[in-house]
Scaffold this motif. Structure first.
Motif, PDB file in Angstrom:
ATOM      1  N   LYS A  44       0.881  -1.400   0.153  1.00 40.02           N
ATOM      2  CA  LYS A  44      -0.044  -0.047  -0.066  1.00 40.02           C
ATOM      3  C   LYS A  44       0.747   1.435  -0.019  1.00 40.02           C
ATOM      4  O   LYS A  44       0.268   2.265  -0.354  1.00 40.02           O
ATOM      5  CB  LYS A  44      -0.956  -0.001   1.096  1.00 40.02           C
ATOM      6  CG  LYS A  44      -0.127  -0.013   2.620  1.00 40.02           C
ATOM      7  CD  LYS A  44      -1.450   0.165   3.557  1.00 40.02           C
ATOM      8  CE  LYS A  44      -0.758  -0.112   5.013  1.00 40.02           C
ATOM      9  NZ  LYS A  44      -1.661   0.078   5.947  1.00 40.02           N
ATOM     10  N   LEU A  47       2.848   1.487  -4.227  1.00 42.76           N
ATOM     11  CA  LEU A  47       1.979   1.117  -5.358  1.00 42.76           C
ATOM     12  C   LEU A  47       2.376   1.493  -6.861  1.00 42.76           C
ATOM     13  O   LEU A  47       2.579   0.661  -7.739  1.00 42.76           O
ATOM     14  CB  LEU A  47       0.630   1.619  -5.199  1.00 42.76           C
ATOM     15  CG  LEU A  47      -0.598   1.551  -6.453  1.00 42.76           C
ATOM     16  CD1 LEU A  47      -0.703   0.105  -6.408  1.00 42.76           C
ATOM     17  CD2 LEU A  47      -1.701   2.224  -5.651  1.00 42.76           C
ATOM     18  N   ALA A  81      -2.507  -3.738  -0.096  1.00 42.43           N
ATOM     19  CA  ALA A  81      -3.980  -3.282  -0.578  1.00 42.43           C
ATOM     20  C   ALA A  81      -4.413  -4.125  -1.636  1.00 42.43           C
ATOM     21  O   ALA A  81      -3.502  -4.674  -2.382  1.00 42.43           O
ATOM     22  CB  ALA A  81      -3.623  -1.758  -1.178  1.00 42.43           C
ATOM     23  N   GLU A 119      -7.855  -2.866   2.030  1.00 44.35           N
ATOM     24  CA  GLU A 119      -6.733  -2.889   2.900  1.00 44.35           C
ATOM     25  C   GLU A 119      -6.416  -4.267   3.775  1.00 44.35           C
ATOM     26  O   GLU A 119      -7.447  -4.422   4.807  1.00 44.35           O
ATOM     27  CB  GLU A 119      -6.231  -1.724   3.668  1.00 44.35           C
ATOM     28  CG  GLU A 119      -5.494  -0.562   2.665  1.00 44.35           C
ATOM     29  CD  GLU A 119      -4.832   0.447   3.659  1.00 44.35           C
ATOM     30  OE1 GLU A 119      -4.667   0.351   4.891  1.00 44.35           O
ATOM     31  OE2 GLU A 119      -4.496   1.247   3.007  1.00 44.35           O
TER      32      GLU A 119
END
Ligand code: ARE
Length: 580
Positions: A44, A47, A81, A119
Motif C-alpha cells: 500500500k 503502489l 492493498a 486493505e
C-alpha cells in the motif's frame, strides 16, 4: 454477472491472517457466474513502483446460491492493498472498497483504484489465531464421569442404581468415578483415542455436576485432586491429553459465595458476584436472580466483577498449571462477556501455550474466534448437517454441501482445521438412536466425521453401539459387559481412527466436494496432502450409485467395486479410495 451477489469484507472471515506470514482472502459470487476471479494486490505504500501482483483465485466452495473463491499471499512487508477482478464471458468488472468499475480496458488499475483499495493493514503476529497444532491430530472421547466406570465403590453416593439394569433419571446416581476412568484407559488406547473431554468433575450436587459447589475441588464421589493429578499423569503416559469443562457462566446454588448471599442477603460481601433482582433470595417458584436458562440451581455469575474474575481465572490457571490438564471446554460460552474470555485466554495460554480453548456455542461463532478468545467451538452446525443428511435423510447432497461449505467459509481456515466435530453428546440423543438404530447410517455419519477436517469426538459407548434418547437417556452407564458390546462396531471405529491417524490427508489435507448434486443422496469428496490423494464416495441413498473417478484409485476401506475409472457403491454404503 450478478453484482449484487458479490461480497467481501476486510478483516473478517473473508480476509484474515492464517499464520504469521500468510494472508487469506476470500470473495463470494453468484453460483456459476464467473469464468475467472483475480486478486490484485500491492504494497500500500509502494503502489506506483511495484504495481499489482495478479493472482487467480480458486473456487473452493459452493452452496446453492453462491461460489466462494480463495487466494493467499505472503507479502514481504506483511501488509497489502487489494482489489478483485471478475471475468464472465465478455464482461470484466473490478471491485474495490468503494464499489464496482466496469471496464474492459482494465490494465490501468493503478489509476482507477489507487484511492479506494481494500486493505489488510498489517499482519501483527500477536493477533493471529494460532490454535494448538496437536488438535489437528486429536481423536477426542467424551466421558460423563458419573457413568463411565466405578473404580472405587468406597466413594459411592449414598444410593446408587444397578449399573447394568437401571435407567438414568435426572436425579439418580450410578457411582462412576475417576478411578473408573483410570481402570479403563487401555480401552481408549486400543480404540486410538488421544484426548479425553470430561464433562464437569468439580464438587457439585447433581449427577452431571454443572451446578458447581467448589471449583477448586474434585467431587468427593469422583475422587480428590491428587487422584485427578494421577489420572492426568497416567493419561499423558499413554499419549492421551485431558480437557475439562469450565462452567463459568453460572455456579451452583450451593456455591459458598451464593450461599452467603442466601444467608446474609444485601449485607453479603458476595451480593455483586451474582445478578440479584431483589432480596431476600427466593429460588422457587421462580428465582429472583439471573440464572442459566430458568434453573434456580444455577445462579448466573457476574464475570465483570473483579473478584469473580480473579477467582475464576485462578481456577482456570490451577487445573492447567498445577494439575496438568491440556484444555478447557467452556460451558454456555456465548452468555459470558467477551472481556472475561480475553483475560481467560491470557491466563490459560500463559500457563500452557498449547492448551486448547473450546467454546460451547451451537451457532456461528466468529466473534469468539478471531485470535483473542477461543481456539475453536463445538461444531454443532456441522453436526446437524451430517445428521440431517446421513442419519435422518432430510436434506439432499447439494444442501449438505452448501451447508458444510458455508460453515467452512464462516471461519478462518485454521479454526476449521482444529474444530471440535461431534455427532452426539450428553446434551443430545445418541448417534445410533438418531439413526433409528440403523448401523449403516451410523457408519456413514461416523465415516464422514472421521475423514473430514477438524478433530472428531466420540461420545463414550458409541463405539459399542450404546443407544439412548435425549438427556437423561443418553447418559446410561458405559457397557462393560462384553456380551452386550457391539464388537463389529468397535472394530469399525478402531479401523477408521487408525486410517485417519496414518494419513495426514484425511485429517489435515485440503478438502473439496467433487459431487453433491441437487436431489441426489450421494456425495464424493477429495482430501489431499503430501501428494497423497483420497476420494471418499458415500451413498446415503437407498439405491446403488456409479461414480466416475477423477483418475485411477485403489479401495482402502468400505464397500465399493472398481471398474476402470468407475466405482459402484451400494445403498447406504461408503468407500474410501486412494489415488494410485
Ligand atoms: C435439566 C434437564 C433437562 C431440562 C432442563 C431444564 O436434564 O431435561 O430441559 O434441566 O432446566 C446441565 C445438565 C442438564 C440440565 C441443565 C439445567 O447437563 O441435564 O438440564 O444443566 O439444570 C443451550 C445452551 C447450552 C447448554 C444447552 C443445554 O446454549 O450452553 O442449552 N449446554 C450446557 C451443557 C449442559 C448443561 C448446561 C449447559 C448448564 O452442555 O449439559 O446442562 O450448565 C439449541 C440452542 C442452544 C441450546 C441447544 C440445546 O440449538 O441454540 O443454545 O443450548 O439447543 O438446548
Amino acid at each position: 454477472m450478478l453484482l449484487e451477489a458479490i461480497y467481501h469484507r476486510p478483516k473478517s472471515n473473508y480476509a484474515y491472517a492464517y499464520d504469521e506470514k500468510t494472508i487469506h482472502i476470500r470473495v463470494r459470487t453468484k453460483r456459476d457466474d464467473m469464468d475467472q476471479v483475480f486478486l490484485l494486490h500491492c504494497d500500500k505504500y509502494n503502489l506506483n513502483e511495484t504495481g499489482f501482483t495478479k493472482v487467480e483465485m480458486k473456487k473452493i466452495a459452493s452452496d446453492s446460491l453462491f461460489d466462494y473463491y480463495h487466494a493467499e499471499a505472503q507479502p514481504e512487508f506483511r501488509r497489502f492493498a487489494y482489489l478483485f477482478q471478475f471475468i464472465s464471458g465478455e464482461e470484466t468488472v473490478a471491485m474495490n472498497e468503494v464499489g464496482f468499475v466496469t471496464d474492459k480496458e482494465f490494465d490501468d488499475a493503478t489509476v482507477l483504484f489507487a484511492t479506494g483499495l481494500f486493505e489488510y493493514p498489517f499482519l501483527n503476529a500477536i493477533d493471529v489465531n494460532k490454535p494448538p497444532q496437536w488438535v489437528k491430530d486429536a481423536i477426542f472421547y467424551q466421558i460423563f464421569p458419573e457413568r463411565f466406570g466405578n473404580g472405587d465403590p468406597s466413594l459411592n453416593p449414598e444410593k446408587i442404581e444397578d449399573w447394568e439394569t437401571a435407567k438414568p433419571e435426572r436425579d439418580n446416581f450410578f457411582g462412576g468415578d475417576l478411578q473408573g476412568v483410570i481402570d479403563h484407559l487401555d480401552h481408549l488406547v486400543e480404540l486410538g483415542i488421544n484426548c479425553i473431554y470430561f464433562t464437569p468433575i468439580f464438587e457439585a450436587t447433581t449427577n452431571h455436576k454443572y451446578d458447581t459447589v467448589d471449583y477448586m475441588k474434585v467431587d468427593p464421589h469422583f475422587g480428590d485432586n491428587e487422584l485427578a493429578k494421577t489420572l492426568v499423569a497416567k493419561c499423558h503416559e499413554k499419549g492421551i491429553k485431558v480437557m475439562l469443562d469450565a462452567v463459568f457462566n453460572h455456579s451452583g446454588y450451593f456455591f459458598g459465595p451464593f450461599q452467603d448471599v442466601v444467608k446474609n442477603g444485601e449485607a453479603s460481601k458476595y451480593k455483586d458476584w451474582f445478578y440479584i433482582r431483589e432480596f431476600p433470595i427466593v429460588a422457587e417458584p421462580k428465582p429472583n436472580y439471573d440464572t442459566f436458562a430458568f434453573t434456580g440451581q444455577m445462579p448466573k455469575l457476574n464475570t465483570e466483577h473483579p473478584e469473580v474474575k480473579a477467582y475464576l481465572l485462578e481456577v482456570a490457571r490451577y487445573w492447567i498449571a498445577d494439575i496438568g490438564c491440556d484444555g478447557w471446554r467452556l460451558d454456555v460460552a456465548n452468555e459470558v462477556d467477551h472481556q472475561f474470555w480475553r483475560e481467560f485466554r491470557q491466563v490459560v495460554k500463559g500457563a500452557n501455550p498449547d492448551a486448547y480453548i473450546l467454546g460451547e456455542i451451537w451457532h456461528n461463532s466468529l466473534p469468539w474466534l478471531q485470535g483473542d478468545q477461543f481456539d475453536a467451538v463445538m461444531n454443532y452446525p456441522v453436526t446437524n448437517s451430517i445428521l440431517e443428511f446421513f442419519c435422518k435423510d432430510q436434506i439432499d447432497a447439494e444442501e449438505f454441501m452448501g451447508r458444510l461449505d458455508a460453515m467452512m467459509l464462516a471461519y478462518p481456515q485454521q479454526v476449521n482445521e482444529t474444530a471440535f466435530n461431534l455427532l452426539d453428546s450428553h446434551d443430545t440423543a445418541r448417534l445410533l438412536t438418531i439413526c433409528n438404530e440403523d448401523k449403516k447410517r451410523m457408519k456413514l455419519a461416523a465415516t464422514f466425521q472421521l475423514t473430514y477436517m477438524g478433530a472428531p469426538c466420540i461420545y463414550y459407548g458409541d463405539e459399542f453401539g450404546m443407544t439412548g434418547g435425549n438427556d437423561p437417556d443418553c447418559r446410561k452407564p458405559m457397557v462393560w459387559n462384553k456380551e452386550k458390546q457391539d464388537h463389529e462396531l468397535f472394530d469399525y471405529y478402531k479401523e477408521m481412527i487408525k486410517l485417519r491417524k496414518e494419513n495426514r490427508a484425511l485429517r489435515d489435507g485440503s478438502f473439496r466436494f467433487i459431487e453433491a448434486a441437487k436431489g441426489s443422496k450421494h456425495i464424493v469428496f477429495e482430501r489431499e496432502a503430501d501428494g497423497n490423494r483420497f476420494v471418499v464416495v458415500m451413498n446415503g441413498g437407498t439405491e446403488a450409485v456409479e461414480v466416475q473417478m477423477p483418475g485411477s484409485f485403489d479401495v482402502v476401506t468400505g464397500n465399493g467395486t472398481i471398474d476402470g475409472e468407475k466405482v459402484s457403491v451400494g445403498a447406504l454404503e461408503y468407500v474410501v479410495l486412494k489415488g494410485k
